[in-house]
Every structure is written in structure tokens, then in C-alpha cells.
Design a protein around this motif. Structure first.
Motif, PDB file in Angstrom:
ATOM      1  N   TRP A 432       0.854  -1.185   0.000  1.00  0.00           N
ATOM      2  CA  TRP A 432       0.000   0.000   0.000  1.00  0.00           C
ATOM      3  C   TRP A 432       0.896   1.244   0.000  1.00  0.00           C
ATOM      4  N   ILE A 433       0.590   2.222  -0.850  1.00  0.00           N
ATOM      5  CA  ILE A 433       1.343   3.475  -0.917  1.00  0.00           C
ATOM      6  C   ILE A 433       0.351   4.632  -0.914  1.00  0.00           C
ATOM      7  N   VAL A 440      -4.692   6.307  -1.469  1.00  0.00           N
ATOM      8  CA  VAL A 440      -3.949   5.075  -1.220  1.00  0.00           C
ATOM      9  C   VAL A 440      -4.064   4.149  -2.423  1.00  0.00           C
ATOM     10  N   HIS A 441      -2.929   3.687  -2.906  1.00  0.00           N
ATOM     11  CA  HIS A 441      -2.859   2.748  -4.023  1.00  0.00           C
ATOM     12  C   HIS A 441      -2.292   1.445  -3.494  1.00  0.00           C
ATOM     13  N   ASP A 442      -2.836   0.318  -3.951  1.00  0.00           N
ATOM     14  CA  ASP A 442      -2.317  -0.950  -3.465  1.00  0.00           C
ATOM     15  C   ASP A 442      -2.266  -1.984  -4.589  1.00  0.00           C
ATOM     16  N   ARG A 443      -1.405  -2.968  -4.404  1.00  0.00           N
ATOM     17  CA  ARG A 443      -1.232  -4.043  -5.391  1.00  0.00           C
ATOM     18  C   ARG A 443      -0.607  -5.245  -4.689  1.00  0.00           C
ATOM     19  N   VAL A 444      -1.063  -6.449  -5.048  1.00  0.00           N
ATOM     20  CA  VAL A 444      -0.399  -7.656  -4.604  1.00  0.00           C
ATOM     21  C   VAL A 444       0.683  -7.984  -5.623  1.00  0.00           C
ATOM     22  N   PRO A 458       4.193   7.707   2.625  1.00  0.00           N
ATOM     23  CA  PRO A 458       3.919   6.616   3.556  1.00  0.00           C
ATOM     24  C   PRO A 458       3.590   5.336   2.798  1.00  0.00           C
ATOM     25  N   HIS A 459       4.065   4.209   3.312  1.00  0.00           N
ATOM     26  CA  HIS A 459       3.785   2.934   2.667  1.00  0.00           C
ATOM     27  C   HIS A 459       3.874   1.811   3.691  1.00  0.00           C
ATOM     28  N   THR A 460       3.260   0.699   3.355  1.00  0.00           N
ATOM     29  CA  THR A 460       3.302  -0.492   4.194  1.00  0.00           C
ATOM     30  C   THR A 460       3.171  -1.705   3.308  1.00  0.00           C
ATOM     31  N   PHE A 461       3.570  -2.860   3.818  1.00  0.00           N
ATOM     32  CA  PHE A 461       3.319  -4.089   3.055  1.00  0.00           C
ATOM     33  C   PHE A 461       3.130  -5.269   3.986  1.00  0.00           C
ATOM     34  N   ARG A 462       2.416  -6.252   3.462  1.00  0.00           N
ATOM     35  CA  ARG A 462       2.152  -7.476   4.212  1.00  0.00           C
ATOM     36  C   ARG A 462       2.553  -8.673   3.366  1.00  0.00           C
ATOM     37  N   VAL A 463       3.260  -9.609   3.977  1.00  0.00           N
ATOM     38  CA  VAL A 463       3.687 -10.820   3.283  1.00  0.00           C
ATOM     39  C   VAL A 463       2.493 -11.757   3.159  1.00  0.00           C
ATOM     40  N   GLU A 464       2.220 -12.234   1.941  1.00  0.00           N
ATOM     41  CA  GLU A 464       1.023 -13.026   1.683  1.00  0.00           C
ATOM     42  C   GLU A 464       1.298 -14.498   1.413  1.00  0.00           C
ATOM     43  N   ALA A 465       2.554 -14.927   1.436  1.00  0.00           N
ATOM     44  CA  ALA A 465       2.867 -16.326   1.145  1.00  0.00           C
ATOM     45  C   ALA A 465       4.129 -16.726   1.894  1.00  0.00           C
ATOM     46  N   ASP A 466       4.197 -18.003   2.228  1.00  0.00           N
ATOM     47  CA  ASP A 466       5.396 -18.515   2.874  1.00  0.00           C
ATOM     48  C   ASP A 466       6.587 -18.436   1.925  1.00  0.00           C
ATOM     49  N   GLU A 467       7.783 -18.390   2.492  1.00  0.00           N
ATOM     50  CA  GLU A 467       9.033 -18.352   1.738  1.00  0.00           C
ATOM     51  C   GLU A 467       9.096 -17.158   0.786  1.00  0.00           C
TER      52      GLU A 467
END
Length: 526
Positions: A432-433, A440-444, A458-467
Motif C-alpha cells: 500500500w502506498i 492510497v494505491h495498493d497491489r499484490v 507513507p507505505h506499508t506491506f504485508r507478506v502473503e505467502a510462505d518463503e
């Protein structure tokens, strides 16, 4: 309140008063087959409270009571002498009620603490080199203006408000013994008063090197003690409060001393077992080396029993007269505890740091970096095995790789001087940015995708998969933040155990690289 401190009735009255405004914080129940020698252990997660500690309960009770009895002048407001949790809690409740809050701090108070207090709308007044001088200045202000004074821990309504935590707790879990980390003793007094008359024991856990309650019980009255050790910043009260002493002696509270080695081990275990980052003061409450010995609760000494379930309440900081801990505006309830603590540690704005000239490199030097070259650092385990470039990239373009487990979320932050590009090598990351217009703009992002964050956004991110593994490029030498905040490693292997840096180390790293985290900016919920 009786001459012997506060009683259960005071805590029940406080509970009715503050229930609509404080959070009902969850408990973390015992794990089957896991006892660590302490019996069935349950944790009360009070760091999810407003401003991140139980202090919000006492502050709310004090100010709401003053509002109800007419002693709170809405034009004058409240006054507190504290640069730590008590100051933040009172600033929060004042902002909620729309009344002024003035916080007196020593002239030596770090700018980050002042900024945190001001972020709640408080007016910060610097007075004297030590807390005692700030306290005296606050008292003079109260005498001159009629403002409501809120003590950090030694006021009946403050202690009773803190005790509402125990009333909430006994509705949530079966409780035999409650273990509380003790600094000035406000929380201990409230908890002991709340369960007085019930078959529940209360134990005050203190560092060997900062044991104001233990010394007072031994001497028969509050006495001054010297303070030192790893938990002194949060539990370093030089004298236990009169209310805490009276309640502890009346109810038979037992003091258990814990050495620094045990506190450090408990802090590491909290991370390894629950992925909870706590301060040394909080770790004191759940030190594996300080279980209270089983006793007969009905003995005349009043020693509490210690079988069946125990509830440990690690106060993210139980400040002493002025413990001076750095606790910032805390996180929303939905955020994981590791990142919540990281927000608290890293919420800051520091003096400008900029390489000469443009923040983008004007004349970068060439370099090649092989897979087995560079430097490595460990930081928690969500930033595992961060690889850094050599000195030739300092102040120009740097590269790093970042690995993190699924579900890990890096809280919202911005780098004033740093442009950042990241590329997903494995797994997936949701980014997210927030642009300059507030949109706010977001993309996986999946393998082969990349994102670019200009300096200041400002920005943030979340991990969506293992490894998941991310490759990053940044300007201005910011890649070295990870080394400054973490621990140098010889090889690119996962930290075992995870490395949990100290508050001071993170503060220094944030100051050097001007890393601003924004705990209340939830870009992922917009």
C-alpha cells in the motif's frame, strides 16, 4: 478510600466509570503440555490498551472522576509530570474529553518523547534537569491555575483505575495467582485491591536491582532505594508509592526478586514462544526463574498460593517516579503484537540526515556483488537474513534482500530522503502506498513484479505467502539501517533465536537514518 490505601469498592467504582472508554484487552491462554515450570500460564495482553499500557485505565478514572465531581475546569484541564506512559495516557484521555493537557518534563527529555506527547495534543513544558524539578514545576502550575493533577501511580483514582484490569481479567480466565511487575506500584495496588477477599493471590515481581516494594516491606515503610539493571528504565522507582505499600501490606502481597539474567531470558522466551516483543520491565512479570513458591493462602502471613493457573500481567512499562521509557502512540487492535511493539519503538521523527547534494546519487560508483558477498544482519525474525552491500554504495544506491514469514506486516512508514524500489523474487507481498494527495494505491506483487516508493510517501506491506523473498534497491545508504537496528551476522542464515534489539539501539538507528513510522496510519484498512 480507607487509610490503608484503596479497596475493592474503589476499583469497582472505577470500572463502572472507565468501562465505556477503555479497551477490553484479550488474554493469551495456556498452551496444553507447555508449563515452563510455572503451571498453566495465561498472559493479559494489556499492551493492546489505548496508548499501549494499563496507564490509560488510571488516567481515565482520574480525569473522568474529576469531571463528574466538578473539579475539572475544562478551560484549564489537567497536568502531569511524566515523559513516559503516564504522560501519554493522560494526554490521550484529555484529548478524548476535549480539555487541555500540560505535561512537565525535564529539559533532558528526548525530542522523540516530546513529539509523542505533542502528537496527542498535549502542551509540553520543560523544567529542570531531573524529574524532581519537573514535578515541582507541575505542582506550582496546579497551585496557580487549579488544574487537575494526575500522578503517575500514587493517587487513589489512578491506582483504582489500573485495578480495573483485574476485574476484567477474572471475567476472562480462571485465576489462582496474579503476578504483576512492580515499579511505583500503582498497578499492583489496584490489582491487589480488586481481588481482595477472593481466593486469588497477588505477587509483585521486581528486579533485584530495582526493588522498592521489597525494600519497603522489609523495612516496614517506604524507603528510598538505588535503581539499576536492565529493567530500570521502566521499573526504576526509587520509592514505592504510599498507596501500593498500604495495600500490599494489608492484603499480604508477596515480593519476588528477579535477576537480570532471568529477565533477559524471559524476554527472549516471550518472542520465541508467542512472537511478542516486550520490554525488560514487562519480562520481569513472567521470568521463568521467579515462580512464587506454593504456600498456604490462609496462613497469617497472607502469602498467596501459587498452584493451578497464574496470570502474568507484563505492563509494557510500569513507570516509576519517572522511568522515562519510550512509549509512543500505540497501535490499532488488529495489528499483530510484534509489529505493535515495533511501532512503539520506531515511531519517531529525527534531525535531518542527508548526504551532500541531492538525495538521489549524483555520481554513483560502479560495483558488483556476488551471491555470497556483502554483509548480513538479523532483525527480529520478520526481517530475516537481510543482505547489505559494501561501503562503495554508501550514500548512493544500496541493495538488500528481505525474507519474512506469511502474515508479517511492516507498519506504515516513510523515508524522507530515501527512494525505494522492491522486487518480489519468491512468494507474494501486498503493498500500500499513499500518494501526495492522500490517495492510497495498493497491489499484490508476485514473482517478477516490482514497486517504487518515492521519498516521503507513507507505505506499508504485508507478506502473503510462505518463503517470500524481496529484493530491494534504495538510495542514500538506507540499506544500512538494517545493520544499525539489527545484529551483524557472518553468514546468510536465519537468526536462531530471533534477534530482538533494545529500545536504545532502534532509537539510534532511526535517528541516523531518519526512519519515521506512523502507528495510527492504517493504509491496509482504507
Amino acid at each position: 478510600m480507607s487509610e490503608q490505601g484503596i479497596g475493592r469498592g474503589d476499583v469497582e467504582a472505577a470500572w463502572e466509570r472507565v468501562r465505556p472508554v477503555v479497551r477490553r484487552t484479550p488474554v493469551l491462554g495456556p498452551e496444553p503440555g507447555v508449563s515452563e515450570g510455572l503451571g498453566a500460564l495465561t498472559l493479559k495482553l494489556e499492551f493492546l490498551q489505548h496508548t499501549g499500557t494499563f496507564k490509560a485505565r488510571g488516567a481515565a478514572n482520574r480525569v473522568l472522576a474529576a469531571q463528574a465531581d466538578g473539579s475539572l475546569d475544562p478551560r484549564v484541564g489537567i497536568v502531569v509530570a511524566s515523559g513516559g506512559n503516564a504522560g501519554l495516557a493522560n494526554a490521550w484521555v484529555a484529548a478524548r474529553l476535549g480539555v487541555p493537557a500540560i505535561v512537565f518534563v525535564p529539559t533532558t527529555a528526548p525530542p522523540v518523547k516530546v513529539a509523542l506527547l505533542e502528537s496527542y495534543g498535549a502542551t509540553v513544558v520543560r523544567a529542570g534537569l531531573e524529574y524532581a524539578a519537573a514535578f515541582e514545576a507541575a505542582q506550582e502550575h496546579v497551585a496557580r491555575t487549579g488544574a487537575v493533577y494526575c500522578h503517575a501511580y500514587d493517587q487513589p483514582q489512578i491506582a483504582a483505575g489500573a485495578g480495573t484490569l483485574a476485574l476484567e481479567l477474572i471475567e476472562q480466565a480462571r485465576v489462582d495467582t496474579i503476578v504483576v511487575a512492580v515499579g511505583g506500584g500503582g498497578l499492583l495496588a489496584g490489582v491487589a485491591a480488586a481481588v481482595e477477599g477472593l481466593p486469588i493471590g497477588v505477587v509483585g515481581a521486581e528486579p533485584v536491582t530495582s526493588c522498592a516494594l521489597h525494600a519497603a516491606l522489609a523495612a516496614g515503610e517506604p524507603v528510598d532505594v538505588t535503581v539499576s539493571g536492565v529493567a530500570a528504565d521502566s521499573l526504576g522507582a526509587r520509592r514505592v508509592g504510599d498507596i501500593a505499600f498500604a495495600v500490599a501490606r494489608r492484603t499480604g502481597v508477596r515480593s519476588v526478586l528477579v535477576d537480570d539474567e532471568a529477565i533477559v531470558a524471559a524476554r527472549a522466551l516471550a518472542w520465541a514462544r508467542w512472537r511478542v516483543v516486550i520490554e525488560h520491565g514487562a519480562a520481569t512479570a513472567r521470568s521463568p526463574r521467579s515462580p512464587p513458591a506454593p504456600t498456604d493462602r490462609h496462613r497469617t502471613s497472607g502469602s498467596p498460593s501459587c498452584s493451578a493457573e497464574r496470570i502474568r500481567i507484563p505492563p509494557t512499562c510500569d513507570s516509576g517516579p519517572e522511568a522515562g521509557t519510550m512509549d509512543g502512540p500505540r497501535r490499532d487492535v488488529g495489528r499483530g503484537p510484534v509489529h505493535r511493539r515495533r511501532d512503539e519503538l520506531m515511531t519517531m521523527e529525527f534531525a535531518h540526515r542527508r548526504p551532500p547534494g541531492s538525495p538521489l546519487p549524483g555520481s554513483p560508483q560502479h560495483f558488483f556483488l556476488g551471491n555470497d558477498e556483502g554483509e548480513f544482519a538479523h532483525l527480529f525474525d520478520s526481517l530475516v537474513t537481510v543482505k547489505l552491500t559494501g561501503d562503495e554504495t554508501d550514500g548512493q544506491f544500496g541493495v538488500f534482500t528481505l525474507e519474512a514469514p506469511k502474515g508479517d506486516t511492516i507498519p506504515a512508514h516513510a523515508h524522507a530522503d530515501v527512494h525505494e524500489i522492491f522486487y518480489v523474487l519468491n512468494g507474494a507481498a501486498h503493498v500500500w502506498i499513499q500518494d501526495g494527495e492522500g490517495v492510497v494505491h495498493d497491489r499484490v506483487l508476485r514473482p517478477g513484479d516490482f514497486g517504487y516508493v518515492p521519498a516521503g510517501l507513507p507505505h506499508t506491506f504485508r507478506v502473503e505467502a510462505d518463503e517470500t523473498k524481496i529484493f530491494g534497491v534504495c538510495s542514500g545508504g538506507f540499506e544500512r539501517f538494517f545493520a544499525a537496528a539489527g545484529r551483524q551476522a557472518e553468514e546468510p542464515v536465519l537468526p536462531d533465536p530471533p534477534y530482538v534489539p533494545s529500545t536504545e539501539q532502534l532509537m539510534a538507528a532511526g535517528k541516523e537514518f531518519r526512519n519515521q513510522f506512523m502507528p495510527h496510519l492504517r493504509l491496509d484498512q482504507r
